[in-house]
Design a protein around this motif. Structure first.
Motif, mmCIF file in Angstrom:
data_model
loop_
_atom_site.group_PDB
_atom_site.id
_atom_site.type_symbol
_atom_site.label_atom_id
_atom_site.label_comp_id
_atom_site.label_asym_id
_atom_site.label_seq_id
_atom_site.Cartn_x
_atom_site.Cartn_y
_atom_site.Cartn_z
ATOM 1 N N THR A 284 -8.967 6.826 3.045
ATOM 2 C CA THR A 284 -9.014 6.177 4.353
ATOM 3 C C THR A 284 -7.948 5.100 4.472
ATOM 4 O O THR A 284 -7.317 4.940 5.527
ATOM 5 C CB THR A 284 -10.406 5.579 4.588
ATOM 6 O OG1 THR A 284 -11.402 6.571 4.297
ATOM 7 C CG2 THR A 284 -10.577 5.120 6.022
ATOM 8 N N LYS A 288 -4.881 5.045 7.225
ATOM 9 C CA LYS A 288 -4.596 3.916 8.124
ATOM 10 C C LYS A 288 -3.102 3.605 8.169
ATOM 11 O O LYS A 288 -2.517 3.455 9.253
ATOM 12 C CB LYS A 288 -5.377 2.675 7.670
ATOM 13 C CG LYS A 288 -5.066 1.427 8.486
ATOM 14 C CD LYS A 288 -5.926 0.249 8.059
ATOM 15 C CE LYS A 288 -5.511 -0.312 6.717
ATOM 16 N NZ LYS A 288 -6.245 -1.574 6.390
ATOM 17 N N ARG A 292 -0.173 3.996 11.165
ATOM 18 C CA ARG A 292 0.659 2.871 11.619
ATOM 19 C C ARG A 292 2.151 3.187 11.484
ATOM 20 O O ARG A 292 2.955 2.727 12.297
ATOM 21 C CB ARG A 292 0.280 1.603 10.849
ATOM 22 C CG ARG A 292 -1.123 1.139 11.221
ATOM 23 C CD ARG A 292 -1.558 -0.123 10.512
ATOM 24 N NE ARG A 292 -2.914 -0.484 10.931
ATOM 25 C CZ ARG A 292 -3.560 -1.571 10.509
ATOM 26 N NH1 ARG A 292 -2.981 -2.401 9.657
ATOM 27 N NH2 ARG A 292 -4.786 -1.819 10.932
ATOM 28 N N SER A 303 -4.884 11.506 11.686
ATOM 29 C CA SER A 303 -5.456 10.532 10.769
ATOM 30 C C SER A 303 -6.957 10.767 10.697
ATOM 31 O O SER A 303 -7.565 11.283 11.633
ATOM 32 C CB SER A 303 -5.171 9.100 11.245
ATOM 33 O OG SER A 303 -5.484 8.162 10.246
ATOM 34 N N GLU A 327 -12.080 5.030 10.921
ATOM 35 C CA GLU A 327 -10.639 4.710 10.811
ATOM 36 C C GLU A 327 -9.830 5.436 11.876
ATOM 37 O O GLU A 327 -8.916 4.862 12.478
ATOM 38 C CB GLU A 327 -10.143 5.085 9.411
ATOM 39 C CG GLU A 327 -8.665 4.851 9.173
ATOM 40 C CD GLU A 327 -7.792 6.019 9.598
ATOM 41 O OE1 GLU A 327 -6.640 5.775 10.048
ATOM 42 O OE2 GLU A 327 -8.252 7.175 9.513
ATOM 43 N N GLU A 331 -7.633 3.273 14.522
ATOM 44 C CA GLU A 331 -6.177 3.362 14.520
ATOM 45 C C GLU A 331 -5.639 4.234 15.663
ATOM 46 O O GLU A 331 -4.445 4.488 15.735
ATOM 47 C CB GLU A 331 -5.687 3.920 13.181
ATOM 48 C CG GLU A 331 -6.048 3.068 11.977
ATOM 49 C CD GLU A 331 -5.478 1.665 12.067
ATOM 50 O OE1 GLU A 331 -4.351 1.509 12.589
ATOM 51 O OE2 GLU A 331 -6.171 0.724 11.629
#
Length: 472
Positions: A284, A288, A292, A303, A327, A331
């Motif tokens: 996880t 993340k 990004r 993701s 997550e 995100e």
């Protein structure tokens, strides 16, 4: 601080691409890269930062994947969330923990469940890998089944040049011909790199065919920290990112403007067993930072997902999947693969886990939506009335909003159990009731008779059994 770390990870990926390079296991690819000015030495391609930036700028930042039913068109950008079901499992795990081979009937059943679920705008891919279908035919068979059993966007199946050509021929039949297919994104195909820093011939052949048809590519490196990638998360992330960027450059050389999804899938390895671990917080964490990095590049990203290492419908399967899906929401992942049904580290699909994950997605959708704050929702008049002598449960404010404000579970149990009832069995029964309800709600979407016949005839030409075609 987070932005600084993203920049450091990016710089490390550039260093990997310029100093270590990627091995493309295909002679024609090396010629294409050389002709584009990419340095190739000893079977490895080396990319400068300027080349990476040049070709990355050609990839669209937003695009729509068009479904047969336009109500299911799927917009891919850096903000909107889109979910896909499980992908790639060869086994089915029953609720009692027994494992069996997945069959074509399971594929049909999952295709129907995905079609009726409002969580998905896309169907298909390897929902499960049917063991009773000839391996040479299975990729085309799965996509053909999706085309007939659903009108949502289509997830393709990667293979080699021949199998991908079969799939694109089917898509050309469905969408009005080869040239018409090229005009719009219709079918997403997953391209997996071979970590560390390689891409094999089959993946490259699939990539070539998809770019010839201008269809979206989901570039998916999956280095396993400590196994096929550095054990440190930062190193594994940097290497996975480098594999995406290098493959993206090739995609844009082949077809400038070809839609691409940044499909980051770096995993971890259990050092005690050397097995892949997708339920780990390490997975996880890497997801993340992959998300990004994709946001930095302005690319739609994959993701999270309903990830778990659990060997059954257990507390572990719940908390691991919730963490990974949380997550994805946090995100703003744009293409959430494996979001429903996965058990046992990608090894098995489960019908019960499928509906459990759908409820997790629904819970997160409720949690992450904006709080409605206005005169009506603040309910000052209702509070005043109750203080003066009525109750909230009978107040008109409650009556007007009782179907809007609360969240309602689809499988979770809220009632008090009777003495002797097994809470696990009660939950399993609820899951099975939900599955039966979904399957009863399924209606095969209409398809033009002449198009359906062409699809059927093509699969007969490929060697599919007439009896199987008749049940699809």
């Amino acid at each position: 601080m987070v932005n600084e770390k993203i920049e450091v990870l990016h710089r490390a990926s550039i260093d990997i691409l310029s100093q270590i390079g990627i091995e493309f296991q295909h002679e024609e690819t090396k010629k294409i890269l050389l002709d584009a000015g990419i340095e190739v030495k000893n079977n490895r391609a080396y990319f400068t930062e300027e080349q990476i930036n040049e070709y990355m700028s050609k990839a669209p930042k937003e695009f729509i994947v068009y479904a047969r039913d336009e109500a299911f068109n799927m917009r891919l950008n850096t903000e909107e969330l889109n979910f896909t079901p499980g992908y790639g499992c060869p086994k089915i795990m029953e609720v009692d923990g027994k494992i069996r081979n997945a069959l074509f009937d399971d594929y049909l059943k999952f295709a129907e469940l995905v079609h009726v679920s409002p969580a998905f705008k896309i169907n298909g891919g390897i929902l499960v890998q049917p063991n009773d279908i000839d391996a040479k035919l299975s990729a085309a068979a799965m996509v053909y089944t999706t085309m007939k059993r659903s009108s949502k966007c289509i997830m393709g199946v990667s293979g080699n040049q021949e199998s991908t050509e079969h799939i694109m021929h089917l898509a050309s039949i469905l969408f009005g011909g080869r040239e018409e297919l090229k005009k719009k994104p219709r079918i997403i195909t997953l391209i997996s790199t071979l970590s560390p820093l390689k891409i094999d011939r089959n993946a490259l052949e699939t990539l070539y065919v998809c770019t010839q048809y201008n269809q979206p590519i989901a570039i998916a490196p999956g280095p396993m920290a400590g196994g096929t990638g550095p054990i440190s998360p930062a190193g594994n992330i940097a290497m996975a990112n480098a594999e995406i960027l290098g493959t993206l450059v090739l995609t844009q050389i082949l077809n400038p403007g070809n839609p691409v999804i940044y499909t980051f899938a770096a995993t971890t390895m259990d050092m005690r067993t050397c097995n892949v671990s997708i339920g780990s917080p390490g997975f996880t964490l890497q997801a993340k930072y992959g998300a990004r990095l994709a946001k930095k590049y302005g690319l739609p990203c994959r993701s999270g997902g309903g990830m778990t290492d659990a060997n059954g419908i257990t507390a572990q399967s719940g908390f691991e999947s919730m963490m990974s899906l949380f997550e994805a929401y946090q995100e703003k992942a744009n293409f959430v693969m494996h979001s429903a049904g996965i058990l046992d580290s990608f090894s098995s699909m489960s019908y019960e886990k499928f509906v459990m994950d759908l409820e997790i997605i629904d819970r997160l959708k409720y949690y992450f939506k904006e709080l409605e704050v206005n005169e009506t929702t603040l309910a000052l008049d209702a509070i005043k009335d109750v203080v003066e002598g009525t109750t909230f449960i009978e107040h008109i404010h409650t009556v007007q909003r009782c179907r809007k404000d609360p969240w309602f579970p689809s499988i979770s149990i809220r009632r008090r159990l009777m003495p002797g009832e097994d809470p696990n069995q009660v939950l399993y029964d609820s899951m099975h009731n939900r599955l039966e309800e979904m399957l009863r709600a399924y209606k095969k979407p209409e398809i033009d008779g002449s198009i359906e016949k062409q699809l059927d005839d093509y699969m007969l030409h490929l060697g599919m059994n007439k009896e199987i075609i008749g049940k699809i």
